[in-house]
Design an enzyme around this catalytic site. Structure first.
Site, PDB file in Angstrom:
ATOM      1  N   TRP A 296       4.538 -37.244  71.090  1.00  0.00           N
ATOM      2  CA  TRP A 296       5.542 -38.134  71.699  1.00  0.00           C
ATOM      3  C   TRP A 296       6.930 -37.812  71.174  1.00  0.00           C
ATOM      4  O   TRP A 296       7.895 -37.689  71.938  1.00  0.00           O
ATOM      5  CB  TRP A 296       5.212 -39.600  71.391  1.00  0.00           C
ATOM      6  CG  TRP A 296       4.202 -40.229  72.279  1.00  0.00           C
ATOM      7  CD1 TRP A 296       4.089 -40.089  73.639  1.00  0.00           C
ATOM      8  CD2 TRP A 296       3.130 -41.094  71.877  1.00  0.00           C
ATOM      9  NE1 TRP A 296       3.019 -40.824  74.101  1.00  0.00           N
ATOM     10  CE2 TRP A 296       2.411 -41.457  73.044  1.00  0.00           C
ATOM     11  CE3 TRP A 296       2.711 -41.618  70.656  1.00  0.00           C
ATOM     12  CZ2 TRP A 296       1.305 -42.304  73.024  1.00  0.00           C
ATOM     13  CZ3 TRP A 296       1.612 -42.460  70.621  1.00  0.00           C
ATOM     14  CH2 TRP A 296       0.915 -42.795  71.784  1.00  0.00           C
TER      15      TRP A 296
ATOM     16  N   ALA B  82      -4.962 -40.430  78.597  1.00  0.00           N
ATOM     17  CA  ALA B  82      -4.392 -40.826  79.884  1.00  0.00           C
ATOM     18  C   ALA B  82      -2.881 -41.037  79.820  1.00  0.00           C
ATOM     19  O   ALA B  82      -2.233 -41.233  80.852  1.00  0.00           O
ATOM     20  CB  ALA B  82      -5.070 -42.105  80.379  1.00  0.00           C
ATOM     21  N   ASP B  83      -2.303 -40.995  78.610  1.00  0.00           N
ATOM     22  CA  ASP B  83      -0.872 -41.243  78.459  1.00  0.00           C
ATOM     23  C   ASP B  83      -0.066 -40.069  79.022  1.00  0.00           C
ATOM     24  O   ASP B  83      -0.248 -38.912  78.607  1.00  0.00           O
ATOM     25  CB  ASP B  83      -0.534 -41.448  76.972  1.00  0.00           C
ATOM     26  CG  ASP B  83       0.909 -41.839  76.768  1.00  0.00           C
ATOM     27  OD1 ASP B  83       1.201 -43.041  76.757  1.00  0.00           O
ATOM     28  OD2 ASP B  83       1.751 -40.926  76.615  1.00  0.00           O
ATOM     29  N   ILE B  84       0.825 -40.370  79.944  1.00  0.00           N
ATOM     30  CA  ILE B  84       1.592 -39.324  80.619  1.00  0.00           C
ATOM     31  C   ILE B  84       2.515 -38.598  79.647  1.00  0.00           C
ATOM     32  O   ILE B  84       2.720 -37.391  79.749  1.00  0.00           O
ATOM     33  CB  ILE B  84       2.386 -39.923  81.797  1.00  0.00           C
ATOM     34  CG1 ILE B  84       1.424 -40.443  82.870  1.00  0.00           C
ATOM     35  CG2 ILE B  84       3.329 -38.890  82.407  1.00  0.00           C
ATOM     36  CD1 ILE B  84       2.092 -41.178  84.012  1.00  0.00           C
TER      37      ILE B  84
END
Length: 289
Positions: free
Chosen positions: A285, A243-245
Site C-alpha cells: 500500500w 481482493a483489495d484493489i
C-alpha cells in the site's frame, strides 16, 4: 501531570506514522513537533488523552508520553505500546523480506510499523462508513459523524460510544448524508454491542478464523471489513487481503505485470511472505501512496 520516556528497538519511522495519521482530519497530529494526541479510556471507561512525542530518530527511536492523572499512567502506556506496536521488532520483519521479491519496497519504507486504530469500535465503525466510498468523502463523513455525536476533550476527538450510537435513529445519520443501508448497519451493529450480543473485547482472544465466523453473519459486515478489523483493529501479522484493489495495483506495478494479478498469481508471488503477510500488505500500500 506525569510523563514517561520510552526507548524502543530500531528501525521505527515515526515521521511516516504521523504522515499517515494526518490524512485523517480527526487525528490531532503535529508533524513539525513530532506529536500526536491519543484519545483513551480508563478502567471506568472515562475518557482521557495523552500526548505521544517523538524525541528520537528512525535509527534511535525514543518517545515521551505525557498525561494528566497519575492513576491513568499504567493503562495509557499499555495502550500506546499496543497502538503503535512498539513491542514488535521490525528488524525481524526487515530481515525476513531482505532476500524476498519485496526486498526493494522494504528497503525504501524501512521502519514503517503497522499502527492500529486507537479503539476497536472506531475501527469497526470506520470500516462501515468507508465501505464503497472514495477516501476523501469517507473521511468527511466520519468527521461529520464524530463532530455531531462524539465529544472533544483536551484537543482530541472521541467517538460516540456504542450506547450513544444505538440510541440514534436512522434519520439522524441520513441527515449527515449516510445512505439508508449504511445508517442501518451502523446503528444496528452498535445495538448488538450495547446489549452485549457482540463483545468486541472478546475478539482479541479469538483466532482469525473464529473472528470471521463470528462477524460475517452480522448484516453490514463482509470479508473486507473483517480483514480490516484483523489488520488495523487487532494487529494480526499474517493477513493478505487479496481482493483489495490497492494491493493488486501495487503488485502489478512492482512486478511489472500487464494487468492486475489473479488470486492464484497473488498466492504464487506471496509464497515467501508468511508469517508477515500483513506487513507485505502494508508496504505494498505504501509503495503506491
Amino acid at each position: 501531570m506525569w510523563e514517561e520516556k520510552l526507548v524502543i528497538d530500531p528501525p521505527y519511522d515515526f515521521v511516516r506514522v504521523l504522515e499517515r495519521l494526518s490524512i485523517d482530519p480527526l487525528k490531532a497530529v503535529n508533524i513539525a513537533e513530532g506529536t500526536v494526541k491519543v484519545p483513551l479510556y480508563d478502567k471506568k471507561k472515562q475518557p482521557f488523552a495523552v500526548t505521544v512525542h517523538s524525541i528520537g530518530t528512525k535509527l534511535y527511536p525514543q518517545f515521551i508520553i505525557k498525561g494528566e492523572k497519575e492513576k491513568q499512567k499504567e493503562i495509557a502506556i499499555h495502550e500506546v505500546k499496543r497502538i503503535f506496536q512498539w513491542d514488535i521488532n521490525l528488524n525481524d520483519v526487515r530481515a525476513h523480506f531482505s532476500k524476498s521479491n519485496l526486498a526493494q519496497i522494504f528497503l525504501e519504507h524501512e521502519g514503517t510499523p503497522l499502527v492500529l486504530d486507537f479503539h476497536l469500535y472506531h475501527c469497526l465503525i470506520k470500516c462501515i462508513i468507508h465501505q464503497q466510498l472514495n477516501l476523501a468523502f469517507a473521511h468527511k463523513l466520519t468527521e461529520r459523524f464524530v463532530h455531531q455525536f462524539g465529544q472533544k476533550m483536551d484537543g482530541v476527538w472521541f467517538d460516540p460510544t456504542p450506547e450513544e450510537v444505538a440510541s440514534l435513529t436512522y434519520s439522524d445519520l441520513r441527515e449527515l448524508q449516510f445512505s439508508g443501508r449504511k445508517a442501518e448497519y451502523l446503528i444496528d451493529i452498535s445495538k448488538l454491542i450495547a446489549e452485549g450480543s457482540l463483545d468486541l473485547e472478546a475478539l482479541k482472544h479469538m483466532t482469525d478464523e473464529e473472528i470471521f465466523k463470528k462477524l460475517l453473519p452480522i448484516r453490514g459486515i463482509g470479508p473486507w471489513t473483517v480483514q480490516n478489523i484483523l489488520l488495523f483493529g487487532l494487529g494480526r501479522p499474517n493477513l493478505f487481503p487479496k481482493a483489495d484493489i490497492g494491493i493488486q495495483n501495487a503488485m502489478k506495478k512492482h512486478f511489472g505485470l500487464e494487468k492486475k494479478p489473479s488470486p492464484d498469481e497473488m498466492d504464487e508471488l506471496s509464497k515467501e511472505w508468511s508469517p508477515y503477510l500483513s506487513y507485505a500488505s502494508l508496504y505494498l500500500w505504501r509503495s503506491i501512496e
